[in-house]
Design an enzyme around this catalytic site. Structure first.
Site, PDB file in Angstrom:
ATOM      1  N   ARG A 166      73.753 -66.582   2.501  1.00 57.28           N
ATOM      2  CA  ARG A 166      73.183 -65.513   3.303  1.00 57.28           C
ATOM      3  C   ARG A 166      73.646 -64.115   2.879  1.00 57.28           C
ATOM      4  NH1 ARG A 166      70.485 -67.128   7.360  1.00 57.28           N
ATOM      5  NH2 ARG A 166      71.625 -69.072   7.143  1.00 57.28           N
ATOM      6  N   THR A 167      74.944 -63.939   2.791  1.00 54.00           N
ATOM      7  CA  THR A 167      75.453 -62.605   2.455  1.00 54.00           C
ATOM      8  C   THR A 167      74.979 -62.199   1.056  1.00 54.00           C
ATOM      9  OG1 THR A 167      77.395 -63.011   3.809  1.00 54.00           O
ATOM     10  CG2 THR A 167      77.535 -61.196   2.273  1.00 54.00           C
ATOM     11  N   LYS A 226      87.907 -70.970 -16.126  1.00 52.92           N
ATOM     12  CA  LYS A 226      88.659 -71.095 -17.390  1.00 52.92           C
ATOM     13  C   LYS A 226      89.981 -70.353 -17.308  1.00 52.92           C
ATOM     14  CE  LYS A 226      84.223 -71.061 -19.757  1.00 52.92           C
ATOM     15  NZ  LYS A 226      83.299 -70.149 -20.430  1.00 52.92           N
ATOM     16  N   ARG A 273      82.542 -61.627  -2.944  1.00 54.45           N
ATOM     17  CA  ARG A 273      83.189 -62.507  -1.976  1.00 54.45           C
ATOM     18  C   ARG A 273      84.169 -63.373  -2.741  1.00 54.45           C
ATOM     19  NH1 ARG A 273      80.541 -65.936   2.756  1.00 54.45           N
ATOM     20  NH2 ARG A 273      80.513 -63.811   3.553  1.00 54.45           N
ATOM     21  N   HIS A 324      85.239 -58.480   6.510  1.00 56.14           N
ATOM     22  CA  HIS A 324      83.840 -58.640   6.107  1.00 56.14           C
ATOM     23  C   HIS A 324      83.084 -57.387   6.572  1.00 56.14           C
ATOM     24  CE1 HIS A 324      80.286 -60.427   4.789  1.00 56.14           C
ATOM     25  NE2 HIS A 324      80.181 -61.475   5.576  1.00 56.14           N
TER      26      HIS A 324
END
Lengths: 149, 310
Positions: free
Chosen positions: B59-60, B88, B109, B137
């Site tokens: 969603r974000t 890696k 995020r 957030h």
């Protein structure tokens, strides 16, 4: 040693005496020293009577110097302590470690999900304040978690 | 008109970095962009947004990407850590330094708390925090503020309830701290062990915010203007049993809403599980899908302002 006769700690000619350590915290302070420094003569007494503090710990270490980083660490653990630097059996200097408001590096964040714990090249950043109850409040400036000591 | 502010080059890490006047300016900017209609497509033409998502979030990420496309810009990025150089062993710093060469702005995020702030140390391009672990957030929060203003006209005097996982629910942490600047009452309802963390509580107390905490809504529901519901996040729990026990401890449905004000606004950051019954969706009180739209509109404002285009 609790409740017994005061422990006899021998005088030293060169080294440091860490006094007025919060009772029981001395062992944590000893852990701050690199192992090679600890290969020397150390006197450590825990929970001894103190007119000022009720109970306290005291540590004497021969042939060792203090440095700034170490001072900050011990001040975080036991904010009331005093350090006497002994040279030729005389007290050359008395130090009361003081804490800056912000400490860069030195402390590691205890929040396992903090970015500074995993991305270890980051320099930790803490805001430190003494609370009314005497405890130290340390807040990580990355994850904002608060710790007390 | 509120006072205008230049955001060019600024990072959006924590809403606490912004004054109330700046936040109200963002709300007004979001409105202005929507008023531009199709012309908004010219705002970010030729600019690139990188969406760096080390943690799954449909969603974000989609909201950021849709916002950039609606501004006429382009998007690149990744949506899970396993497809990146992090798998890696690349450091966060190296990833950010590299992406800063390709993109004009980044939305990220990351599962670690404080990661967005850390990323700003390595980027001369604006970074928007799309969630750092259970920490902050801000783009969700600013979208929520925009939602409240659009739905209620003003924040003044609102009585807002928060229901659900208030410990790990990062949307709540950022939102309540910001709301504490306004004339609002906040009531926190959470299952045992999922109440607001100390640092949020301390921050509210320090600001003199009006708030209460309890395990159930009895006695408070009828007074609320807004009920903000959150999901219990399975990924934050160590055991399945603990998760299920907490998850089933509350649910908003039509029966419950009969005890609430007729016009109570129900919000949810989405995705939801079973904490809001689907039959609530048809009620005008269900504001959560409109909230998702307002969130995207606010992201359009953030991208435009941080790029210095508005």
């Amino acid at each position: 040693m609790k409740g017994k006769e005061p422990m006899r700690i021998e005088r030293i000619n060169n080294g440091i005496v860490i006094d007025h350590i919060t009772a029981g915290k001395g062992i944590e302070i000893l852990k701050l020293f690199p192992t090679e420094i600890l290969r020397t003569k150390i006197d450590y007494a825990s929970y001894i009577d103190s007119p000022r503090m009720g109970m306290k710990d005291i540590i004497k270490i021969e042939n060792v110097d203090v440095n700034h980083e170490w001072l900050l660490k011990v001040a975080l653990l036991a904010p009331d302590l005093t350090i006497s630097v002994i040279r030729d059996a005389k007290v050359e200097e008395k130090i009361n470690p003081t804490l800056p408001e912000v400490i860069e590096g030195i402390i590691t964040c205890r929040n396992p999900k903090c970015v500074t714990v995993k991305e270890t090249y980051l320099t930790s950043l803490f805001r430190v304040a003494r609370q009314e109850n005497g405890k130290l409040r340390q807040q990580c400036q990355f994850c904002e978690h608060i710790f007390h000591s | 008109m509120t006072e205008s502010f230049d955001f060019k080059g600024r990072h959006i890490i924590d809403t606490e970095d912004f004054s109330t006047a700046e936040i109200l300016h963002l709300v007004e900017t979001a409105d202005r962009i929507q008023e531009m209609g199709e012309n908004a497509l010219q705002i970010a033409k030729g600019k690139i947004l990188a969406t760096l998502f080390w943690e799954p979030s449909t969603r974000t990420r989609l909201s950021f990407e849709a916002a950039m496309f609606k501004l006429g810009g382009n998007v690149l990025g990744f949506s899970e850590a396993s497809t990146t150089s992090s798998a890696k062993g690349e450091t966060l710093a190296d990833t950010i330094k590299t992406v800063a060469l390709y993109a004009d702005i980044m939305a990220m995020r990351h599962p670690l708390e404080g990661s967005a702030l850390a990323a700003t140390r390595y980027s001369d391009r604006p970074i928007i925090n799309g969630g750092d672990g259970a920490h902050l957030h801000p783009s969700q929060t600013l979208g929520d503020i925009y939602t409240l203003v659009k739905e209620r006209g003003s924040l003044d005097g609102l009585k807002i309830g928060f229901l659900g996982d208030l410990l790990f629910g990062r949307t709540i942490h950022t939102l309540v701290r910001l709301l504490s600047r306004f004339d609002v009452e906040m009531h926190f309802f959470s299952p045992e062990g999922l109440n607001i963390p100390d640092y949020v509580r301390n921050s509210l107390q320090a600001k003199g915010a009006v708030f209460t905490e309890s395990e159930d809504m009895n006695g408070q529901l009828a007074n609320l203007d807004v009920l903000y519901v959150t999901r219990i996040q399975k990924e934050r729990f160590f055991s399945e049993e603990e998760y299920l026990r907490k998850k089933n401890s509350y649910r908003v449905d039509r029966e419950l809403l009969e005890k609430a004000k007729k016009d109570i606004l129900i919000l949810h950051p989405l995705p939801r599980n079973e904490e809001i019954a689907q039959d609530v969706d048809d009620l005008p009180n269900a504001g959560y899908f409109r909230q998702a739209d307002y969130g995207m509109q606010m992201r359009m404002a953030l991208i435009s302002k941080c790029l210095g285009l508005m």
